[in-house]
Design an enzyme around this catalytic site. Structure first.
Site, PDB file in Angstrom:
ATOM      1  N   HIS A  47       0.818  -1.208   0.000  1.00 43.07           N
ATOM      2  CA  HIS A  47       0.000   0.000   0.000  1.00 43.07           C
ATOM      3  C   HIS A  47       0.854   1.262   0.000  1.00 43.07           C
ATOM      4  CE1 HIS A  47      -3.900  -1.875   0.256  1.00 43.07           C
ATOM      5  NE2 HIS A  47      -3.488  -2.649   1.231  1.00 43.07           N
ATOM      6  N   GLU A 152      -6.773 -11.933   5.261  1.00 44.44           N
ATOM      7  CA  GLU A 152      -7.523 -10.703   4.978  1.00 44.44           C
ATOM      8  C   GLU A 152      -8.653 -10.920   3.975  1.00 44.44           C
ATOM      9  OE1 GLU A 152      -4.599  -7.935   3.576  1.00 44.44           O
ATOM     10  OE2 GLU A 152      -3.678  -9.406   2.237  1.00 44.44           O
ATOM     11  N   ASP A 178      -9.284  -5.160   5.119  1.00 43.64           N
ATOM     12  CA  ASP A 178      -9.529  -5.987   3.943  1.00 43.64           C
ATOM     13  C   ASP A 178     -10.475  -7.145   4.253  1.00 43.64           C
ATOM     14  OD1 ASP A 178      -8.249  -4.915   1.650  1.00 43.64           O
ATOM     15  OD2 ASP A 178      -6.305  -5.438   2.494  1.00 43.64           O
TER      16      ASP A 178
END
Length: 253
Positions: A47, A152, A178
């Site tokens: 990310h 996730e 997530d």
């Protein structure tokens, strides 16, 4: 270079460790953050915009202060994991792992033979073959390198019993945001459906020889999850900065 992995040793001893995600490619900032007393730092290539080349300086900054540098890789692919580890990370966090076969693939990518299939060459993590013979380094790297697998998605949560049976996984790490998205309740990990799944994952992992990991946003959440059995607890640098700024500025701003 890969030195004794104090985070891994603390987990083996049953201790709780604390870490911070960072996605800025600034070794000076990383060193300042490392000096605050974290056990580990996670440099975020998923990310964030970090590349393997950034991990070299960021890892050095951590090593100066006995903090374990971990890289969250972009994807569960052997060449990607290889490059992040060769650059100097002492372990990898692997996102979007949805089957037991993918967990095994991640482990094999992070470990040298006979356990894994990681490619061998003189690199920063092994001191370029100068500080010790590469054959000895492979044995030490297999012992010290951490493997953290993300849970996730709904598929990953459903397969957790299979995950805990796979050797050489150190941490199974719940990604609440997530996971809530995968379960149909985006950014709402407190929803009863999500909480039920997280509780089930927690029960399975805590009863195993793996450490339970979790991302939290506050000190209170960290304490709550530690009481549930989590021993690898991480937060984000941006959240820590935000909380500090909001506590400092007057409320009417």
């Amino acid at each position: 270079m890969l030195i004794e992995n104090t985070t891994k040793q603390k987990l083996r001893n049953g201790e709780t460790v604390y870490g911070c995600f960072m996605r800025q490619a600034d070794p000076t900032l990383a060193e300042f953050v490392a000096m605050q007393g974290w056990d580990f730092m996670i440099f975020d290539g998923e990310h964030g915009s970090l590349e393997a080349r950034d991990i070299e300086g960021l890892s050095r900054a951590c090593e100066l202060h006995g903090v374990t540098p971990i890289a969250r890789v972009t994807t569960n692919q052997p060449p990607v994991i290889l490059r992040f580890l060769d650059a100097g990370a002492h372990g990898v966090q692997v996102p979007w792992v949805n089957t037991a076969a993918e967990v095994e693939q991640a482990v094999q990518s992070a470990k040298y033979g006979p356990r894994g299939s990681r490619g061998l060459a003189g690199s920063r993590q092994g001191g370029w073959g100068i500080t010790e013979p590469l054959g000895e380094f492979t044995r030490r790297a297999n012992r010290e390198t951490m493997v953290v697998i993300h849970i996730e998605t709904a598929a990953a949560a459903a397969a957790v019993e299979e995950y805990v049976a796979i050797p050489d996984v150190d941490v199974l790490f719940i990604g609440p945001t997530d996971l809530s998205h995968s379960l149909g309740h985006p950014a709402n990990p407190a929803h009863p459906d999500v909480a039920k799944v997280m509780d089930r994952v927690t029960e399975v992992v805590v009863a195993s020889d793996k450490a339970l990991g979790i991302f939290v946003g506050t000190h209170e959440a960290a304490a709550r999850w530690q009481s549930k059995g989590a021993r690898y607890i991480a937060t984000g640098l941006e959240g820590i900065i935000k909380q500090g700024i909001q506590a400092y500025l007057p409320g009417d701003r």
